[in-house]
Design an enzyme around this catalytic site. Structure first.
Site, PDB file in Angstrom:
ATOM      1  N   HIS A 198      36.227  34.046   4.645  1.00  0.00           N
ATOM      2  CA  HIS A 198      37.682  34.002   4.653  1.00  0.00           C
ATOM      3  C   HIS A 198      38.187  34.604   5.961  1.00  0.00           C
ATOM      4  O   HIS A 198      37.420  35.206   6.717  1.00  0.00           O
ATOM      5  CB  HIS A 198      38.267  34.763   3.455  1.00  0.00           C
ATOM      6  CG  HIS A 198      37.868  36.194   3.402  1.00  0.00           C
ATOM      7  ND1 HIS A 198      36.897  36.662   2.548  1.00  0.00           N
ATOM      8  CD2 HIS A 198      38.284  37.257   4.106  1.00  0.00           C
ATOM      9  CE1 HIS A 198      36.740  37.947   2.736  1.00  0.00           C
ATOM     10  NE2 HIS A 198      37.568  38.341   3.686  1.00  0.00           N
TER      11      HIS A 198
HETATM   12  C1  T46 Z   1      36.794  41.402   4.076  1.00  0.00           C
HETATM   13  C2  T46 Z   1      35.351  41.567   3.851  1.00  0.00           C
HETATM   14  C3  T46 Z   1      34.668  42.276   5.001  1.00  0.00           C
HETATM   15  C4  T46 Z   1      40.194  44.486  -4.656  1.00  0.00           C
HETATM   16  O1  T46 Z   1      40.661  44.527  -5.805  1.00  0.00           O
HETATM   17  N1  T46 Z   1      40.632  45.374  -3.723  1.00  0.00           N
HETATM   18  C5  T46 Z   1      40.156  45.379  -2.451  1.00  0.00           C
HETATM   19  O2  T46 Z   1      40.573  46.218  -1.629  1.00  0.00           O
HETATM   20  C6  T46 Z   1      39.169  44.388  -2.074  1.00  0.00           C
HETATM   21  C7  T46 Z   1      38.651  44.344  -0.666  1.00  0.00           C
HETATM   22  C8  T46 Z   1      38.756  43.509  -3.040  1.00  0.00           C
HETATM   23  N2  T46 Z   1      39.255  43.565  -4.295  1.00  0.00           N
HETATM   24  C9  T46 Z   1      38.733  42.626  -5.302  1.00  0.00           C
HETATM   25  C10 T46 Z   1      39.084  41.169  -5.064  1.00  0.00           C
HETATM   26  C11 T46 Z   1      37.907  40.436  -5.680  1.00  0.00           C
HETATM   27  O3  T46 Z   1      38.128  40.253  -7.064  1.00  0.00           O
HETATM   28  O4  T46 Z   1      37.315  42.697  -5.294  1.00  0.00           O
HETATM   29  C12 T46 Z   1      36.740  41.416  -5.511  1.00  0.00           C
HETATM   30  C13 T46 Z   1      35.784  41.025  -4.407  1.00  0.00           C
HETATM   31  O5  T46 Z   1      36.531  40.768  -3.198  1.00  0.00           O
HETATM   32  P1  T46 Z   1      36.096  39.647  -2.142  1.00  0.00           P
HETATM   33  O6  T46 Z   1      35.480  38.513  -2.836  1.00  0.00           O
HETATM   34  O7  T46 Z   1      37.292  39.369  -1.266  1.00  0.00           O
HETATM   35  O8  T46 Z   1      34.974  40.428  -1.305  1.00  0.00           O
HETATM   36  P2  T46 Z   1      34.252  39.995   0.048  1.00  0.00           P
HETATM   37  O9  T46 Z   1      33.060  40.869   0.149  1.00  0.00           O
HETATM   38  O10 T46 Z   1      34.042  38.531   0.143  1.00  0.00           O
HETATM   39  O11 T46 Z   1      35.296  40.384   1.223  1.00  0.00           O
HETATM   40  C14 T46 Z   1      35.638  41.742   1.462  1.00  0.00           C
HETATM   41  C15 T46 Z   1      37.152  41.892   1.632  1.00  0.00           C
HETATM   42  O12 T46 Z   1      37.839  41.293   0.518  1.00  0.00           O
HETATM   43  C16 T46 Z   1      37.674  41.253   2.888  1.00  0.00           C
HETATM   44  O13 T46 Z   1      38.975  41.746   3.168  1.00  0.00           O
HETATM   45  O14 T46 Z   1      37.247  41.220   5.198  1.00  0.00           O
HETATM   46  O15 T46 Z   1      34.995  42.229   2.632  1.00  0.00           O
END
Ligand code: T46
Length: 134
Positions: A51
């Site tokens: 993303h």
């Molecule tokens: C990024 C990369 C490096 C939350 O509720 N609060 C938060 O602060 C974050 C970051 C995530 N979440 C929830 C949203 C999803 O349900 O945690 C779950 C996993 O998030 P996501 O699929 O977006 O995780 P990654 O590892 O793909 O991405 C993350 C960050 O979201 C993003 O900002 O730049 O790490």
């Protein structure tokens, strides 16, 4: 185009007991921090991210283990291996990012300049490319 990604090294306060790194707003961090989260226990072969953010600034630090971060912006592709607890990768805004090759012991700590907001995410690569070319 101004660089949207950069590696930043932090001073290590080391002595015969081991090492300590201090991160402080207004001192050695590139932005004021509103949020910290960390990613750990990533299963073998799993990649994360895929993303971009519209505005968010983030600093990624592998405080344990290693991970490869792939970044794309402005037609450039950059790849960073994070494997030092005293080194951070700044990702500033509109950058497509992917995280690959997590070591089993990887703890990836992320500092962010804003609270979590799903509205700031672009999770569709085609939309990222379209908006980047506007
Ligand atoms: C990024 C990369 C490096 C939350 O509720 N609060 C938060 O602060 C974050 C970051 C995530 N979440 C929830 C949203 C999803 O349900 O945690 C779950 C996993 O998030 P996501 O699929 O977006 O995780 P990654 O590892 O793909 O991405 C993350 C960050 O979201 C993003 O900002 O730049 O790490």
């Amino acid at each position: 185009m101004t660089a949207k990604t950069a590696l930043i090294s932090f001073q290590v306060h080391g002595d015969d007991r081991g090492s300590l790194v201090a991160l402080e707003d207004g001192h050695n961090l590139p932005f004021d921090v509103k949020r910290v989260y960390y990613i750990y226990g990533t299963k073998t072969g799993i990649a994360r991210g895929f993303h971009a953010h519209r505005k968010l600034k983030q600093l990624l630090i592998a405080v344990s283990g290693s991970v490869t971060i792939k970044c794309e912006y402005g037609g450039q592709n950059k790849e960073y291996i994070l494997d030092k607890p005293n080194e951070g990768l700044l990702i500033d805004g509109f950058v497509w990012r992917e995280m690959h090759d997590f070591s089993p012991d990887c703890v990836l700590m992320v500092l962010a300049d804003e609270y979590y907001s799903e509205d700031d995410y672009i999770r569709d690569y085609d939309i990222f490319k379209q908006e980047e070319n506007l």
